[in-house]
Design an enzyme around this catalytic site. Sequence first.
Site, PDB file in Angstrom:
ATOM      1  N   ASP A   3      -4.567  -4.444 -17.574  1.00  0.00           N
ATOM      2  CA  ASP A   3      -3.561  -3.494 -18.091  1.00  0.00           C
ATOM      3  C   ASP A   3      -3.831  -3.000 -19.511  1.00  0.00           C
ATOM      4  O   ASP A   3      -2.894  -2.652 -20.238  1.00  0.00           O
ATOM      5  CB  ASP A   3      -2.151  -4.139 -18.063  1.00  0.00           C
ATOM      6  N   HIS A  37       0.507   0.821 -13.179  1.00  0.00           N
ATOM      7  CA  HIS A  37       1.285  -0.351 -13.586  1.00  0.00           C
ATOM      8  C   HIS A  37       2.764   0.050 -13.638  1.00  0.00           C
ATOM      9  O   HIS A  37       3.098   1.117 -14.159  1.00  0.00           O
ATOM     10  CB  HIS A  37       0.819  -0.828 -14.967  1.00  0.00           C
ATOM     11  N   ASN A  73      -5.846   2.514 -12.610  1.00  0.00           N
ATOM     12  CA  ASN A  73      -4.837   1.563 -12.134  1.00  0.00           C
ATOM     13  C   ASN A  73      -3.451   2.149 -12.383  1.00  0.00           C
ATOM     14  O   ASN A  73      -3.277   2.996 -13.260  1.00  0.00           O
ATOM     15  CB  ASN A  73      -4.979   0.238 -12.895  1.00  0.00           C
ATOM     16  N   ASN A  91       1.517   3.075  -2.582  1.00  0.00           N
ATOM     17  CA  ASN A  91       0.807   4.046  -3.443  1.00  0.00           C
ATOM     18  C   ASN A  91      -0.399   4.632  -2.711  1.00  0.00           C
ATOM     19  O   ASN A  91      -0.691   5.828  -2.865  1.00  0.00           O
ATOM     20  CB  ASN A  91       0.373   3.395  -4.763  1.00  0.00           C
ATOM     21  N   GLY A 145       0.787  -1.235   0.000  1.00  0.00           N
ATOM     22  CA  GLY A 145       0.000   0.000   0.000  1.00  0.00           C
ATOM     23  C   GLY A 145       0.811   1.273   0.000  1.00  0.00           C
ATOM     24  O   GLY A 145       0.342   2.303   0.475  1.00  0.00           O
TER      25      GLY A 145
END
Length: 237
Positions: free
Chosen positions: A152, A111, A109, A18, A16
């Site tokens: 993705d 990546h 999201n 981010n 976590g």
Amino acid sequence: MPAMRSRIAVLASGGGSNLQAILEHFDQLGEHRSGDVVLVASDRPGAGALNRAALRGISPAVLATTSRPEGAALEQILDKHEIDLIVLAGYLRLIPAPVVAHYRGRIVNVHPALLPAFGGPGMFGERVHRAVIESGVRVSGMTAHFVDEEYDRGRIIAQWPVPVFRGDDAATLGARVLRVEHLIYPRVVNSVASGRTTLENCALPSHDAPVDARPAFTLLEHEESRLAENIELTLGC
Ligand code: GRF
């Protein structure tokens, strides 16, 4: 009167960091932030992200999986917390198609590579960085994107390059990429939460946006000499 803020759910399977970067960015923005993280949900009961949520007084939830059907059902918990925006931050499961359909343009999201390369099913964590190093590319980076029905693949919102240095392993490259994720992703989340960044306006490069022609790597190192040193390090096979 305070501006209406988006109610954000962060979904995370791991540590976590981010999530933490988003919370800290929102702290810095204070009253100017465009969203509040009101829910942190994980498919893993031991996820560090759940601890970070608990420390902040944010509702934590463990989601149902095939092996743990007693967990919270994703749709129901999103409804219960009146979520406007879903932020995936190291979440390893595919978002069910009905949730994607309901939240289209409101799921993002991050990546740890430059999509569409080095993404897709099974490409997560150290595997991404190992694949990058094994391929021999000299640049990796991060991608923030809208989420669709496949891993993705959704429309790209932002990317930033990170050099791959000789002698890198998955850990050193991953740490360099993560540092950039922490800078970019919170800003992407705030922009989507504010409505400035949408699925529609990410469709084409904007022609009226001001362009900053400085080299991209200078985000991290402002002095030209430092940039030159970085380039020096990438040279010479
Ligand atoms: C990040 O590298 C992110 O790009 C990927 O998973 C990792 C999550 O790290 N999707 P953290 O849990 O936010 O520390």
